[in-house]
Design a protein around this motif. Structure first.
Motif, short mmCIF file in Angstrom:
data_model
loop_
_atom_site.label_atom_id
_atom_site.label_comp_id
_atom_site.label_asym_id
_atom_site.label_seq_id
_atom_site.Cartn_x
_atom_site.Cartn_y
_atom_site.Cartn_z
N PRO A 147 -75.54 -97.73 13.67
CA PRO A 147 -76.46 -97.26 14.72
C PRO A 147 -76.32 -97.98 16.06
CG PRO A 147 -77.60 -97.31 12.63
CD PRO A 147 -76.27 -97.97 12.41
N PRO A 148 -76.33 -99.35 16.10
CA PRO A 148 -76.15 -99.99 17.41
C PRO A 148 -74.76 -99.77 17.99
CG PRO A 148 -76.19 -101.65 15.66
CD PRO A 148 -76.63 -100.36 15.05
N MET B 49 -72.91 -97.01 17.52
CA MET B 49 -72.91 -95.64 18.02
C MET B 49 -73.60 -95.56 19.38
SD MET B 49 -73.77 -93.73 14.38
CE MET B 49 -73.90 -92.06 15.02
N GLN B 50 -74.68 -96.30 19.52
CA GLN B 50 -75.41 -96.29 20.79
C GLN B 50 -74.62 -97.00 21.89
OE1 GLN B 50 -79.26 -98.15 20.57
NE2 GLN B 50 -79.89 -97.49 22.60
N GLU B 51 -74.01 -98.13 21.55
CA GLU B 51 -73.29 -98.91 22.56
C GLU B 51 -71.97 -98.26 22.97
OE1 GLU B 51 -71.19 -103.33 22.91
OE2 GLU B 51 -72.98 -103.07 21.66
N GLY C 9 -71.09 -95.02 22.22
CA GLY C 9 -71.27 -93.63 22.58
C GLY C 9 -70.56 -92.61 21.71
N GLY D 27 -71.21 -89.82 18.03
CA GLY D 27 -72.22 -89.20 17.18
C GLY D 27 -71.80 -89.10 15.74
N GLN E 285 -82.34 -92.85 10.96
CA GLN E 285 -82.28 -91.86 12.02
C GLN E 285 -83.04 -90.57 11.69
OE1 GLN E 285 -80.51 -92.76 14.92
NE2 GLN E 285 -80.40 -94.72 13.88
#
Length: 413
Positions: free
Chosen positions: A42-43, A45-47, A49, A51, A263
């Motif tokens: 999750p972090p 994927m966020q950092e 970018g 999906g 999520q």
């Protein structure tokens, strides 16, 4: 296929127990990595970018390479010590995790993640070869269950420690710490006692020195691989594993269930870590309990039962929703049965093969079933992106029913 050679029914020797213990520790490292990554994803994927579709492709590509490479170990084990193969794989895992913190973009993280999956390719064929060699039919269900549960034991502390590590130190430092642990555990694999395997000589020649002989041996080995897949005793077991790979514990459940909790249900870190740990406790207890029962009632019967129960457990997770009162028993049930069917199907494969054909059968089994798992990872990631977690979990449950149906024709000895 010929009748299996008679195998010892006496209590296992100390060396056999030591081998099982060290193989299980190596297995635990592999599972610990698989449990850590859903916390890290999750972090990342966020950092970086990306999906779920990209995540599914990354996991699928890694599992594809791991699957294909597993196929060569039936041959490598006859030329390289099995403990050396396990050690090299674990050291490569340590190196991959040590480099991931320096990934500045998705491409670099993708490549290192794939490399880490490749590093796990020796674990199942080599580890199962060592376990099957050291334990006869009377104890095999228990031995395989202990090895499988030992692998899952590596994940018990990961949800709490991994979640705390990512929250307090960040995902980069957490992976760096894990790489040190991986290196220590990897080097311990060198202490595994083993009897060297004789080098196969399919051509019947004794000189072994010419390129022509090596080519003939390779060709005959390839034919042996194909003939093993065609064997009526092996084929139903492999087919069941392939179609049920849509709900395999490692690579599917271990990836998407934690992401569903985080999520999909948006649970707090405390609740998520608690539920993940509960599932992992079940994944340790379940295989040991089911393995002991299978030594008495038969592994085919128990494999069929665990497939059906795994489907029921998947539906129970969906029905629980975000209610912790329902999620706790649902996750317990899921951990108990989903991780038990893998140990059963692998032990069943040892039962339906001979000592001479077993390593080749495991080569076929792990290559094809894990390749199928890689395809399933991509499919499920795409389904989650387009239709959501519920549709993906229904598909997982249906794969268990399909696995049970495929296993029905299997003939046990």
């Amino acid at each position: 296929m010929s009748t299996p050679l008679a195998e010892s029914r006496t209590a296992p020797e100390k060396k056999s127990i030591r081998t099982l213990a060290l193989v299980s520790v190596s297995h635990a490292l592999s599972h610990a990595y698989s449990a850590l990554m859903p916390i890290v994803y999750p972090p990342v994927m966020q950092e970086l970018g990306f999906g779920y579709a990209q995540l599914g492709i990354m996991v699928g590509v890694g599992n594809t390479f791991m699957s294909v490479l597993q196929g060569i170990f039936a041959f490598l084990m006859h030329t390289v010590r099995r403990r050396v193969l396990l050690t090299l794989g674990n050291v490569l895992l340590a190196l991959s995790c040590a480099l991931m913190p320096f990934a500045g973009g998705f491409a670099a993280f993708f490549l290192l993640n794939v490399l880490a999956r490749i590093s796990n390719s020796p674990q199942h064929p080599v580890g199962n070869s060592l376990v099957a060699e050291n334990f006869g039919r009377k104890m095999r269900g228990t031995a395989f269950a202990i090895n499988f549960a030992g692998g899952n034991a590596g994940t018990l502390l990961v949800p709490a420690l991994g979640t705390a590590g990512v929250a307090l130190l960040g995902w980069r430092a957490t992976l760096g710490i894990f790489s040190v642990v991986a290196l220590i555990v990897g080097l311990s694999s060198l202490a595994i006692p083993e009897r060297p395997l004789s080098r196969p000589n399919p051509g019947g020649n004794t000189d072994g020195g010419s390129v022509r002989d090596e080519g003939n041996a390779l060709g005959k080995a390839g034919k042996s691989w194909v003939s093993t897949l065609k064997d009526r005793s092996v084929r139903p077991v492999v087919t069941a594993a392939v179609v049920a790979a849509g709900g395999r514990g490692i690579g599917v459940v271990m990836v998407y269930v934690p992401l569903y909790l985080q999520q999909g249900l948006h649970l707090s870190s405390v609740n998520y870590a608690t539920l993940f740990t509960i599932m992992m406790v079940g994944s340790v207890a379940g295989p040991v309990l089911v393995g002991r029962i299978s030594d008495s009632v038969g592994r085919k019967r128990m494999a069929l039962t665990t497939y059906v129960l795994a489907a029921a457990a998947t539906f129970s997770l969906l029905l629980a929703g975000g209610n912790m009162s329902y999620l706790v028993p649902a996750m317990s049930f899921l951990g108990l049965v989903v991780y038990s069917q893998g140990a059963q199907i692998q032990a069943l494969l040892a039962d339906v093969t001979t000592k001479e054909t077993r390593d080749m059968a495991y080569s076929v089994f792990f290559t094809i079933s894990y390749l199928a798992g890689a395809v399933w990872s991509v499919i499920l990631g795409a389904v989650i992106d387009s239709l959501g977690f519920t549709a993906a979990f229904v598909l997982m449950a249906l794969s268990y029913f399909a696995g049970a149906a495929a296993l029905i024709p299997a003939k046990t000895r």
